[in-house]
Design a protein around this motif. Structure first.
Motif, PDB file in Angstrom:
ATOM      1  N   LYS A  31       0.965  -1.176  -0.145  1.00 19.92           N
ATOM      2  CA  LYS A  31      -0.116   0.130  -0.054  1.00 19.92           C
ATOM      3  C   LYS A  31       0.968   1.230   0.007  1.00 19.92           C
ATOM      4  CE  LYS A  31      -4.068   2.371   2.249  1.00 19.92           C
ATOM      5  NZ  LYS A  31      -5.123   2.047   3.534  1.00 19.92           N
ATOM      6  N   THR A  35       0.707   3.988  -3.002  1.00 21.83           N
ATOM      7  CA  THR A  35       0.359   5.385  -2.623  1.00 21.83           C
ATOM      8  C   THR A  35       1.496   6.364  -3.087  1.00 21.83           C
ATOM      9  OG1 THR A  35      -1.058   4.630  -0.739  1.00 21.83           O
ATOM     10  CG2 THR A  35      -0.252   7.051  -0.851  1.00 21.83           C
ATOM     11  N   SER A  99      -4.713   5.120  -3.024  1.00 19.29           N
ATOM     12  CA  SER A  99      -4.396   6.415  -2.366  1.00 19.29           C
ATOM     13  C   SER A  99      -5.148   7.247  -1.844  1.00 19.29           C
ATOM     14  CB  SER A  99      -3.254   7.260  -3.394  1.00 19.29           C
ATOM     15  OG  SER A  99      -2.904   8.379  -2.755  1.00 19.29           O
ATOM     16  N   GLN A 110     -11.696   5.619  -2.550  1.00 19.00           N
ATOM     17  CA  GLN A 110     -10.482   5.240  -1.967  1.00 19.00           C
ATOM     18  C   GLN A 110     -10.769   3.885  -1.598  1.00 19.00           C
ATOM     19  OE1 GLN A 110      -8.432   6.730   1.399  1.00 19.00           O
ATOM     20  NE2 GLN A 110      -6.532   5.478   1.183  1.00 19.00           N
TER      21      GLN A 110
END
Length: 219
Positions: A31, A35, A99, A110
């Motif tokens: 993640k 991001t 992100s 998101q």
């Protein structure tokens, strides 16, 4: 290529016939890398409106009226806006982005596209993505996308030269030949639907040369 930052270990690369896949030490690393990559490329747009218009023509011809669609990994939200503008009936089209920048753009939520969203299950006329190469578990992601389709709905996946096994990296962990991508659906999702003929825009749209894998959910 994006360098892994934040003192994170680099993902490990494995190869198989027709594909390459990076694995991360944990989900938080995945993640964080995604991001960071999103924010580094936030002003860049790879898909062109001319390509989305071609897909809109295909959807209209195959499905007729489109009411709801999903676009996964859209960053700035251009794809869903183009689908809405170029499909009759101004359908609702939602884009997803892992992100937190998703909040900055219209019709963008998101969401990790690997996960099933019960609110979308069985409702989407189409699901589109040119960002499948960002999946750390492509089979899980594709299963979630098929789950969102209504019976007879279409999954559209762009395949370009930049999504081949040779181009994988920390940010784009999955790369596959188009033949491998097709075989994944034939081998893993035959009970859920079937592949339709692949769309090929490499000669007709020099602005965005792609082939599009098309999967139809069983009716």
């Amino acid at each position: 290529h994006l360098r892994v930052g934040l003192h994170q270990p680099a993902p490990q690369r494995t190869e198989g016939e027709g594909y390459a896949l990076h694995s991360y030490p944990d989900y938080e690393t995945y993640k964080a890398v995604q991001t960071a990559g999103n924010k580094a490329k936030i002003r860049r747009q790879f898909v062109k409106e001319s390509h989305i218009k071609r897909l809109c023509d295909f959807l209209a011809g195959h499905l007729g009226t489109v009411n709801f669609g999903l676009c996964h990994g859209t960053r700035r939200g251009a794809e869903q806006a183009w689908f809405t503008a170029n499909l009759a009936n101004a359908p609702t089209v939602i884009g997803t982005e892992i992100s937190d920048t998703a909040a900055q753009f219209p019709a963008t939520v998101q969401w990790d596209f690997h996960d099933i969203n019960p609110e979308w299950t069985g409702k989407a006329d189409f699901v589109y993505s040119n960002s499948w190469d960002h999946a750390f578990d492509p089979q899980r992601a594709f299963a979630a996308w098929i789950d969102a389709l209504r019976p007879g709905g279409l999954l559209l996946l762009d395949h370009t030269k930049d999504q081949s096994p040779e181009t994988t990296n920390a940010l784009d962990p999955f790369g596959a030949t188009i033949e491998k991508l097709q075989s994944m659906f034939q081998e893993n999702f035959a009970e859920s639907g079937a592949l339709l003929p692949t769309l090929d825009t490499r000669q007709t749209n020099p602005e965005y040369r792609a082939r599009v894998v098309v999967f139809e959910k069983a009716k």
